[in-house]
Design an enzyme around this catalytic site. Sequence first.
Site, PDB file in Angstrom:
ATOM      1  N   ASP A 177      -2.799  -1.000 -11.037  1.00 35.62           N
ATOM      2  CA  ASP A 177      -4.018  -0.194 -11.007  1.00 35.62           C
ATOM      3  C   ASP A 177      -5.000  -0.529 -12.136  1.00 35.62           C
ATOM      4  OD1 ASP A 177      -5.303   2.754 -10.215  1.00 35.62           O
ATOM      5  OD2 ASP A 177      -5.281   2.386 -12.370  1.00 35.62           O
TER       6      ASP A 177
ATOM      7  N   THR B   4      -7.313   3.989  -8.624  1.00 32.92           N
ATOM      8  CA  THR B   4      -7.302   2.919  -7.618  1.00 32.92           C
ATOM      9  C   THR B   4      -6.059   3.017  -6.748  1.00 32.92           C
ATOM     10  OG1 THR B   4      -8.417   1.525  -9.254  1.00 32.92           O
ATOM     11  CG2 THR B   4      -7.638   0.451  -7.261  1.00 32.92           C
ATOM     12  N   ASP B   5      -4.928   3.298  -7.363  1.00 32.83           N
ATOM     13  CA  ASP B   5      -3.709   3.541  -6.578  1.00 32.83           C
ATOM     14  C   ASP B   5      -3.912   4.698  -5.607  1.00 32.83           C
ATOM     15  OD1 ASP B   5      -2.260   1.520  -7.757  1.00 32.83           O
ATOM     16  OD2 ASP B   5      -1.075   2.829  -9.056  1.00 32.83           O
ATOM     17  N   MET B   6      -4.496   5.796  -6.108  1.00 29.52           N
ATOM     18  CA  MET B   6      -4.680   6.976  -5.261  1.00 29.52           C
ATOM     19  C   MET B   6      -5.593   6.676  -4.076  1.00 29.52           C
ATOM     20  SD  MET B   6      -2.893   9.528  -6.287  1.00 29.52           S
ATOM     21  CE  MET B   6      -3.745  10.778  -5.332  1.00 29.52           C
TER      22      MET B   6
ATOM     23  N   ALA C 130      -3.831   4.604  -1.544  1.00 35.69           N
ATOM     24  CA  ALA C 130      -2.925   5.422  -0.740  1.00 35.69           C
ATOM     25  C   ALA C 130      -3.671   6.117   0.384  1.00 35.69           C
ATOM     26  CB  ALA C 130      -2.226   6.449  -1.628  1.00 35.69           C
TER      27      ALA C 130
END
Length: 387
Positions: free
Chosen positions: A127, A159-161, A164
């Site tokens: 991320d 960014t990960d969120m 997802a």
Amino acid sequence: MATQTLADLGAEVVKVERPGTGDDTRGWGPPFLAQASGGEAADSTYFACCNRGKKSITLDLSSIEGQAIVRRLAQKFDVLVENYKVGDLRRYGLDFASLHVINPRLVYCSITGYGQSGPYSTRAGYDPIAQAMGGLMSVTGERDGTPGGGPQRAGVAVTDMMTAIYAVSGILAALFRRSNGGDGQHIDLALLDVQVASMINIAQAFLSGGIVAQRNGNVHPSVVPSQVFDCIDGQVMLAAGNDGQFGRLCDVAQRPDLARDPRFATNEGRVRNRETLVGILGELIRGRSMAYWTEKLAAAGVPCGPINDIAAVFSDKQVQHRGMRVDVQHPLAGTLALVGSPLRLSETPVEYRLPPPLLGQHTEEVLMGVLGMERSEIERLRADAVI
């Protein structure tokens, strides 16, 4: 987080982990979960935040028998989500092309740093690297030349969120297409792609006008006032997004003359005279409490809120009313508080059916219940370190 969201929505999710160590994030601590009996559990709070609702099995994917078990599971399941580096699963015959042959209806979602193609595709990605390369850190943080100036990453893995959320959207779209007579398909998601897409207006200003945005700290570059202000007992974020809201802000501040001042009557004027106006408002706001401004401005229809730390967040009456803390029963931690889902569906509400699993907690259950394995076969696989 993508598969946790699917679990919240009712999917049966089986998490395949390495024997012995499992998901890397189990060890991303301290802090670790506290055991009800005292001491720390082996799993981190980081792992707990995004793994509820899942069953954990352990498989050695480098073994022939471990690969065979994944193929058998792929014949039974609707969706496979993986985040191996590009090409790793192809070595084991577990890539999309291989599994599509044995289950054409399988929706296969790959999440990597840079995607399945391109000059960076074989690189590992996290991320903060995507935040840096995708432009977010160039516009986050205080302006250069000011105290604390320079690039900053966001305080959570945004960014990960966002990746997802895109993964869930893509998976549900692929399942919808499949339900209308199509086959499964491969979803190729890259952290860098998601971060670039998330730059929205900043990206469009560059593409349309060649404008390279700079860091502005907590100040909105094109709306005034929209920034942090100091109060007696803390700070508030205030955003008057139109002339009407600005006028009501001035009324609450007992300075209605500011809204009639030609310098400040329009947003364009306020932007051009930002320093003067912010100085005046800063002195007015500094003299009262966060609660005063939050309540008075809310009543006037002007967006404003206190800058809460995480303890204050979960003490907030609105957060409590919306059920953003949920309790589940964990085999080691006892009653475990988790962050709730923001989804509110009227007919099929989110369910919190399982706590974050212990490593390999459901291996026997899944192998026996889904694949019909005998206990003796499972014991042999365990003795051979396949599971």
